[in-house]
Design a protein around this motif. Sequence first.
Motif, PDB file in Angstrom:
ATOM      1  N   UNK A  97       0.121  17.852   3.390  1.00 19.35           N
ATOM      2  CA  UNK A  97      -1.235  17.181   2.224  1.00 19.35           C
ATOM      3  C   UNK A  97      -0.252  16.224   1.434  1.00 19.35           C
ATOM      4  N   UNK A  98       0.610  16.497   0.717  1.00 21.33           N
ATOM      5  CA  UNK A  98       1.256  15.444  -0.401  1.00 21.33           C
ATOM      6  C   UNK A  98       2.196  14.594   0.534  1.00 21.33           C
ATOM      7  N   UNK A  99       2.567  14.559   1.265  1.00 21.41           N
ATOM      8  CA  UNK A  99       3.136  13.706   2.282  1.00 21.41           C
ATOM      9  C   UNK A  99       1.448  12.543   2.632  1.00 21.41           C
ATOM     10  N   UNK A 100       0.520  13.500   3.269  1.00 17.63           N
ATOM     11  CA  UNK A 100      -0.093  12.248   3.059  1.00 17.63           C
ATOM     12  C   UNK A 100      -0.611  11.407   1.965  1.00 17.63           C
ATOM     13  N   UNK A 101      -0.797  12.181   0.999  1.00 18.74           N
ATOM     14  CA  UNK A 101      -1.081  11.468  -0.347  1.00 18.74           C
ATOM     15  C   UNK A 101      -0.137  10.586  -0.735  1.00 18.74           C
ATOM     16  N   UNK A 102       1.277  10.489  -0.505  1.00 12.30           N
ATOM     17  CA  UNK A 102       2.280   9.570  -0.749  1.00 12.30           C
ATOM     18  C   UNK A 102       2.073   8.712  -0.171  1.00 12.30           C
ATOM     19  N   UNK A 103       1.923   8.466   1.095  1.00 12.69           N
ATOM     20  CA  UNK A 103       1.638   7.250   1.954  1.00 12.69           C
ATOM     21  C   UNK A 103       0.857   6.257   1.701  1.00 12.69           C
ATOM     22  N   UNK A 104      -0.606   7.156   1.013  1.00 11.92           N
ATOM     23  CA  UNK A 104      -1.571   6.664   0.854  1.00 11.92           C
ATOM     24  C   UNK A 104      -1.138   5.815  -0.749  1.00 11.92           C
ATOM     25  N   UNK A 105      -0.735   6.100  -0.954  1.00 16.10           N
ATOM     26  CA  UNK A 105      -0.063   6.023  -2.515  1.00 16.10           C
ATOM     27  C   UNK A 105       1.323   4.912  -2.700  1.00 16.10           C
ATOM     28  N   UNK A 106       1.874   4.956  -1.749  1.00 13.27           N
ATOM     29  CA  UNK A 106       2.656   3.563  -1.889  1.00 13.27           C
ATOM     30  C   UNK A 106       1.794   2.969  -0.875  1.00 13.27           C
ATOM     31  N   UNK A 107       0.888   2.695   0.205  1.00 10.60           N
ATOM     32  CA  UNK A 107       0.004   1.391   1.015  1.00 10.60           C
ATOM     33  C   UNK A 107      -0.654   1.039  -0.046  1.00 10.60           C
ATOM     34  N   UNK A 108      -1.551   1.535  -0.958  1.00  6.07           N
ATOM     35  CA  UNK A 108      -2.598   1.839  -2.389  1.00  6.07           C
ATOM     36  C   UNK A 108      -1.912   0.372  -2.976  1.00  6.07           C
ATOM     37  N   UNK A 109      -0.582   0.928  -3.315  1.00  7.47           N
ATOM     38  CA  UNK A 109       0.158   0.511  -4.975  1.00  7.47           C
ATOM     39  C   UNK A 109       0.657  -0.783  -4.220  1.00  7.47           C
ATOM     40  N   UNK A 110       1.222  -0.709  -2.885  1.00  4.30           N
ATOM     41  CA  UNK A 110       1.910  -2.102  -2.836  1.00  4.30           C
ATOM     42  C   UNK A 110       0.530  -3.079  -2.461  1.00  4.30           C
ATOM     43  N   UNK A 111      -0.031  -2.913  -1.674  1.00  2.00           N
ATOM     44  CA  UNK A 111      -1.634  -3.741  -1.809  1.00  2.00           C
ATOM     45  C   UNK A 111      -2.116  -3.729  -2.997  1.00  2.00           C
ATOM     46  N   UNK A 112      -2.057  -3.311  -3.555  1.00  2.00           N
ATOM     47  CA  UNK A 112      -2.538  -3.711  -5.138  1.00  2.00           C
ATOM     48  C   UNK A 112      -1.633  -5.339  -5.562  1.00  2.00           C
ATOM     49  N   UNK A 113      -0.144  -4.226  -5.615  1.00  2.00           N
ATOM     50  CA  UNK A 113       1.051  -5.200  -6.309  1.00  2.00           C
ATOM     51  C   UNK A 113       1.078  -6.811  -6.133  1.00  2.00           C
ATOM     52  N   UNK A 114       0.802  -6.810  -4.364  1.00  2.00           N
ATOM     53  CA  UNK A 114       0.554  -8.026  -3.439  1.00  2.00           C
ATOM     54  C   UNK A 114      -0.293  -9.171  -3.742  1.00  2.00           C
ATOM     55  N   UNK A 115      -1.624  -8.599  -3.589  1.00  2.00           N
ATOM     56  CA  UNK A 115      -2.964  -8.724  -3.187  1.00  2.00           C
ATOM     57  C   UNK A 115      -2.707  -9.913  -5.261  1.00  2.00           C
TER      58      UNK A 115
END
Length: 307
Positions: free
Chosen positions: A66-84
């Motif tokens: 489950x931590x792996x899935x959370x890590x993917x979401x965290x990376x992806x949403x963090x990158x989306x927030x930064x770049x947007x």
Amino acid sequence: MTHATSRKLPFARLRRISVIAGHAFTQLARMKVFYFLAIFAVIAIASNFFDLPQHSGSEAMGAEGLDILRLIKSWSLGAMTLFSVVFGIVSTALLLPKDVEDRTLYTILAKPVPRLDYLVGKLCGVLLLLLVSLGLMDILMTVMLQIRMSIVLDVQKSLADAHHWTQAARDSLTHDTLLQGPTWSLQGAVVAVFLRAAVMAAVALLISTFSTSTLFTTVVSFLVYFIGHFQGDALGGPDGSQTAVARHIGQIIAVVFPDFQLFNVIDAVIQGKMMELAQFGKLVWAAAYYVGVYVVGSWFVFSDKEF
């Protein structure tokens, strides 16, 4: 003014705004700002191939999978927030100076184009850019997360069969794993990222109407972004412990500066919590309020500005 003409005005205004928005979108695309998407794609794909469950097997049994899935979401949403946010601020800060440099602004204002339509059209062009960018990022994140979740579920099923788990234990683990996959709440978090970036684009639009420098617009916009994140903590928080004066000052600041703590729903979604419809509606209302306030403020400054 005839009745037929008055009926055509709203459609003519929408058509005018859409033309300006389309021009702004094309203008930004030619600046090659979409190169940020390639960076995001590399980050998302690279995070997907770190520590694959089938490489170590047992990590998919419980919390580690489950931590792996959370890590993917965290990376992806963090990158989306930064770049947007970077997209929203920098793109908007570039538009007005670019139109002045190309003398496009003089051509547009020489025609019977209301300045409000010009500003709204430019902002819509930026929002369209954000929408397309986040849409592509969301598709990439969802596909990667679905693939990774399927791998985790397959490994969990094999291990459960090997260890003769009860059906209740299987169902509980599967339920927890599905909550970490591509859910509707995750899509709501992506919308929250878009709304926050839309508010920052509107802030940058307001600043650019009285600024003479793209750098000044960008720097001040980022300052507003950080103030919006910490204004609640600086004023004592929502626990009611602050004084009446501090509370009134906080209300005034909350009108002028966006309260981005309202948009901090991403962390809860990453942990697998579901976003309630009322909470989502509150985010949309808050974003519409802030964007409306800043667009009206931009119009107030820009309407009397001489070029």
